[in-house]
Scaffold this active site. Structure first.
Site, PDB file in Angstrom:
ATOM      1  N   ARG A 109       0.818  -1.211   0.000  1.00 53.32           N
ATOM      2  CA  ARG A 109       0.000   0.000   0.000  1.00 53.32           C
ATOM      3  C   ARG A 109       0.856   1.266   0.000  1.00 53.32           C
ATOM      4  O   ARG A 109       0.505   2.264  -0.639  1.00 53.32           O
ATOM      5  CB  ARG A 109      -0.929  -0.011   1.207  1.00 53.32           C
ATOM      6  CG  ARG A 109      -1.976  -1.119   1.149  1.00 53.32           C
ATOM      7  CD  ARG A 109      -2.864  -1.101   2.368  1.00 53.32           C
ATOM      8  NE  ARG A 109      -3.888  -2.137   2.306  1.00 53.32           N
ATOM      9  CZ  ARG A 109      -4.837  -2.293   3.218  1.00 53.32           C
ATOM     10  NH1 ARG A 109      -4.888  -1.483   4.265  1.00 53.32           N
ATOM     11  NH2 ARG A 109      -5.733  -3.252   3.093  1.00 53.32           N
ATOM     12  N   ASP A 161     -15.533   8.076  10.090  1.00 55.49           N
ATOM     13  CA  ASP A 161     -14.395   7.207   9.824  1.00 55.49           C
ATOM     14  C   ASP A 161     -13.135   8.049   9.983  1.00 55.49           C
ATOM     15  O   ASP A 161     -13.196   9.286   9.921  1.00 55.49           O
ATOM     16  CB  ASP A 161     -14.475   6.625   8.407  1.00 55.49           C
ATOM     17  CG  ASP A 161     -13.662   5.357   8.254  1.00 55.49           C
ATOM     18  OD1 ASP A 161     -14.245   4.262   8.308  1.00 55.49           O
ATOM     19  OD2 ASP A 161     -12.418   5.453   8.119  1.00 55.49           O
TER      20      ASP A 161
END
Length: 291
Positions: free
Chosen positions: A48, A160
């Site tokens: 990532r 979030d």
């Protein structure tokens, strides 16, 4: 003459974080946002972070780590680092029995407790909302129920820590294959299809539903949450598994403090209230009611 950066590895998969750098990033993430990154996650995190290496024009993951910790890049890079390391799996109507319980049990019980009010506002919080699939699933269920009953209205908050997924939730555009679990009647009412679908067909939540769902950034590890304390239902599903027991308990205690008496907390089926100091009545698998 400025020093040239070393040549990028010919094969990106040959580029790895030195163990000390991975451990430093893992410690930072664990301390600041509560997510544990064991050594088994190292290859996933490297994969990532290589996107950030390319985006910043750096030579390697080791240079990325130096950018964070030696060159004062952490402050600017922090939101991108969080977006990179957090896992954001979400689906419409995931663990569907929870939405059946919401419709058949929770909402009627909440309205009965507030029967003295005229058309009360039900507040529902998706506390790990990711790209918004859970929040919009809740909205579909409540919109149908409100149309049948005509005795309440509702508002939904999705939170979030990742700014990237919050932006996706606000946009409310999803790959067409992601909405396969949405029942056909709800799909017809609440999803819009492009007149000329592209190579990857997408759908969008109808504006009437988008107006009822709001998104905000929240780190569950914060010591307090700047939101209402009369929430009716909080969904916190499939995120506590990434926290250790002590942090799980702190997060649950903070969230329960935002529930009105009689409100409900919904966890993921893989999670449990066992070992916490929270006293709540279990009313269904992974569903708890505040006294």
């Amino acid at each position: 003459m400025s020093q040239l950066l070393p040549k990028l590895p010919e094969n990106a998969e040959d580029d790895h974080l030195p163990l000390r750098d991975f451990e430093r990033i893992a410690s930072l993430i664990g301390t600041e946002i509560g997510i544990k990154l064991p050594a088994a996650k190292r290859l996933m995190i490297e994969g990532r972070l290589r996107k950030r290496v390319r985006a910043l024009g750096l030579a390697s993951l080791e240079h990325y780590s130096a950018h964070l910790f030696k060159n004062d890049g952490l402050r600017a890079e922090w939101p991108h680092l969080i977006n990179a390391v957090t896992t954001n799996k979400t689906d419409f109507f995931r663990e569907p029995e929870h939405f059946e319980i919401l419709e058949r049990n929770m909402v009627p019980a909440l309205l009965e407790m507030r029967r003295a009010e005229t058309k009360p506002l039900l507040k529902v919080w998706s506390a790990a909302s990711s790209t918004g699939a859970e929040a919009y699933t809740i909205a579909m269920v409540l919109a149908d129920l409100a149309a049948q009953r005509h005795d309440f209205h509702f508002a939904i908050l999705g939170t979030d820590i990742s700014t990237a997924v919050l932006a996706e939730g606000e946009r409310a555009v999803y790959p067409a294959d992601l909405i396969a679990p949405v029942p056909p009647a709800k799909a017809q009412r609440y999803l819009m299809h492009a007149r000329k679908p592209g190579a990857r067909p997408e759908v969008r939540i109808v504006p009437e539903l988008r107006r009822l769902v709001h998104f905000a950034r929240l780190n569950l590890m914060d010591k307090s949450y700047p939101f209402d304390r009369d929430v009716d239902v909080i969904f916190l599903r499939n995120v506590l598994i990434y926290f250790d027991k002590a942090d799980q308990e702190k997060v649950i205690l903070r969230l329960v403090d935002h529930l009105r008496p009689g409100g409900y907390l919904v966890l993921g089926h893989s999670e449990s209230m066992i070992g916490t100091a929270v006293t709540m009545r279990q009313v269904a698998p992974a569903v708890f009611q505040k006294a």
